[in-house]
Enzyme design. Structure first.
Site, PDB file in Angstrom:
ATOM      1  N   TYR A   1       0.838  -1.199   0.000  1.00 12.07           N
ATOM      2  CA  TYR A   1       0.000   0.000   0.000  1.00 12.07           C
ATOM      3  C   TYR A   1       0.869   1.243   0.000  1.00 12.07           C
ATOM      4  CZ  TYR A   1       1.105   0.625   4.921  1.00 12.07           C
ATOM      5  OH  TYR A   1       1.785   0.811   6.095  1.00 12.07           O
TER       6      TYR A   1
ATOM      7  N   PHE B   1       2.337   9.630   3.604  1.00 13.66           N
ATOM      8  CA  PHE B   1       2.616   9.462   5.033  1.00 13.66           C
ATOM      9  C   PHE B   1       3.085   8.057   5.361  1.00 13.66           C
ATOM     10  CE2 PHE B   1      -1.987   9.030   4.464  1.00 13.66           C
ATOM     11  CZ  PHE B   1      -2.204   7.754   4.957  1.00 13.66           C
ATOM     12  N   ASP B   2       2.895   7.099   4.447  1.00  9.07           N
ATOM     13  CA  ASP B   2       3.335   5.731   4.714  1.00  9.07           C
ATOM     14  C   ASP B   2       3.274   4.922   3.424  1.00  9.07           C
ATOM     15  OD1 ASP B   2       4.239   3.545   6.172  1.00  9.07           O
ATOM     16  OD2 ASP B   2       2.275   3.048   6.998  1.00  9.07           O
TER      17      ASP B   2
ATOM     18  N   ILE C   1      -7.870   0.443  10.133  1.00 15.16           N
ATOM     19  CA  ILE C   1      -8.956   1.423  10.109  1.00 15.16           C
ATOM     20  C   ILE C   1     -10.169   0.864   9.372  1.00 15.16           C
ATOM     21  CG2 ILE C   1      -7.468   3.431  10.382  1.00 15.16           C
ATOM     22  CD1 ILE C   1      -7.686   3.897   7.337  1.00 15.16           C
TER      23      ILE C   1
ATOM     24  N   TYR D   1      -8.809   7.938  10.662  1.00 14.44           N
ATOM     25  CA  TYR D   1      -8.344   8.191  12.025  1.00 14.44           C
ATOM     26  C   TYR D   1      -9.151   9.258  12.745  1.00 14.44           C
ATOM     27  CZ  TYR D   1      -4.514   5.218  10.676  1.00 14.44           C
ATOM     28  OH  TYR D   1      -3.777   4.142  10.247  1.00 14.44           O
TER      29      TYR D   1
ATOM     30  N   PHE E   1      -5.435   5.612  -0.329  1.00 12.83           N
ATOM     31  CA  PHE E   1      -4.516   4.471  -0.264  1.00 12.83           C
ATOM     32  C   PHE E   1      -4.551   3.737  -1.586  1.00 12.83           C
ATOM     33  CE2 PHE E   1      -5.337   4.977   4.270  1.00 12.83           C
ATOM     34  CZ  PHE E   1      -4.093   4.741   4.840  1.00 12.83           C
TER      35      PHE E   1
END
Length: 113
Positions: free
Chosen positions: A27, A38-39, A58, A84, A101
């Protein structure tokens, strides 16, 4: 509000995960507001493994990823209430942030894709 899926490349159209299945996926997560990453699992050099439908991730992942078949690559657009929420996460996801994502489903309980 919730999660919407945009298919980038289709999967097999037959093997969809069920709650309790162990998934292996790559992902790439970005903020919807500005595209800031962010990731990303590939940054760590290995796919992410988790159990779907049991609250390990999530809500947007639990609901959106179950709509993806084996081998599928898709973009999930997740509103903050399915992400979140007001708390944000880890100093990199601000409160009430909508998230994007990109996923590539590699494996569902040992079925490679």
């Amino acid at each position: 509000m919730g999660v919407t899926k945009e298919v980038i490349s289709p999967g097999d159209g037959k093997n969809f995960p069920k709650a309790g299945d162990k998934l292996t996926m790559h992902y790439h997560g970005t903020l919807a507001s500005n595209g800031q990453k962010f990731d990303a699992s590939r940054d760590r050099g290995r796919p992410f493994q988790f159990t779907i439908g049991v609250g390990q991730v999530i809500r947007g992942w639990d609901e959106g990823v179950m709509q993806m078949s084996l081998g599928e690559k898709a973009m999930l657009r997740i509103t903050s209430d399915y992400g979140y929420g007001a708390r944000g996460a880890g100093g990199v996801i601000p409160p009430n942030a909508n998230l994007n994502f990109e996923f590539h489903k590699v494996n569902v309980d040992g079925q490679g894709g």
